[in-house]
Design an enzyme around this catalytic site. Sequence first.
Site, mmCIF file in Angstrom:
data_model
loop_
_atom_site.group_PDB
_atom_site.id
_atom_site.type_symbol
_atom_site.label_atom_id
_atom_site.label_comp_id
_atom_site.label_asym_id
_atom_site.label_seq_id
_atom_site.Cartn_x
_atom_site.Cartn_y
_atom_site.Cartn_z
ATOM 1 N N VAL A 51 0.772 -1.254 0.119
ATOM 2 C CA VAL A 51 -0.094 0.167 -0.062
ATOM 3 C C VAL A 51 0.971 1.166 -0.067
ATOM 4 O O VAL A 51 0.571 2.304 -0.717
ATOM 5 C CB VAL A 51 -0.988 -0.052 1.233
ATOM 6 C CG1 VAL A 51 -1.734 1.215 1.289
ATOM 7 C CG2 VAL A 51 -1.819 -1.356 1.108
ATOM 8 N N CYS A 52 1.889 1.198 0.849
ATOM 9 C CA CYS A 52 2.855 2.433 0.769
ATOM 10 C C CYS A 52 3.289 2.987 -0.398
ATOM 11 O O CYS A 52 3.018 4.287 -0.483
ATOM 12 C CB CYS A 52 3.947 1.953 1.817
ATOM 13 S SG CYS A 52 3.582 1.568 3.502
ATOM 14 N N PRO A 53 3.754 2.291 -1.362
ATOM 15 C CA PRO A 53 4.327 2.849 -2.499
ATOM 16 C C PRO A 53 3.193 3.861 -3.357
ATOM 17 O O PRO A 53 3.101 4.759 -4.090
ATOM 18 C CB PRO A 53 4.871 1.676 -3.232
ATOM 19 C CG PRO A 53 4.156 0.443 -2.984
ATOM 20 C CD PRO A 53 3.939 0.826 -1.551
ATOM 21 N N ILE A 56 2.971 7.303 -1.369
ATOM 22 C CA ILE A 56 4.167 7.850 -1.665
ATOM 23 C C ILE A 56 4.142 8.551 -3.100
ATOM 24 O O ILE A 56 4.469 9.620 -3.378
ATOM 25 C CB ILE A 56 5.345 7.086 -1.176
ATOM 26 C CG1 ILE A 56 5.229 6.860 0.412
ATOM 27 C CG2 ILE A 56 6.626 7.884 -1.828
ATOM 28 C CD1 ILE A 56 6.314 5.656 0.806
#
Length: 180
Positions: A51-53, A56
Amino acid sequence: MPERMVAKQAPRFEMEAVLPNKEFGKVSLEENMKQEKWTVLFFYPMDFTTVCPTEITALSDRYDEFKKLEAEVIGVSTDTIHTHLAWIKADRRDNGLGPINYPLAADTNHIVSREYGVLIEEKGVALRGLFIISPQGELMYAVVNHNNIGRDVDETLRVLHALQTGELCPANWRPGQATL
């Protein structure tokens, strides 16, 4: 019981970071305040996840909109600057970030994550917390959610616009609409 943070001075921080030019440096709230910039500080759990990328890169792709609003974006996890750099160097097609337009800071000692109330102590990682801080250092907005759910860049920009009006903004307010 947790202590209220919104409408108080935000916890000050200085952290090592990977800068947009892929060099190591430092980021600090004090520096943004000296430059009279708003700070959009967001925490994410860890590098090389799924999920993070998406968050970001979505924030990076719209960085110019934050810049027009005199806001600096800073991403933070408990990973090291070396892990951040490796992730930035990895291509987006390979679950990497590729080049990004703002710094990724390393809270390896967990101090900043703890001060902002997002640290999952037993795991040593942060929840998805997003904080908007005025140029005077006042914490104006805070939202923390479960790590399964990515944040919405449109909503972050909407809230930043609303805060910058200095006015009362009704529900579903959008930039350009009348305030109360």
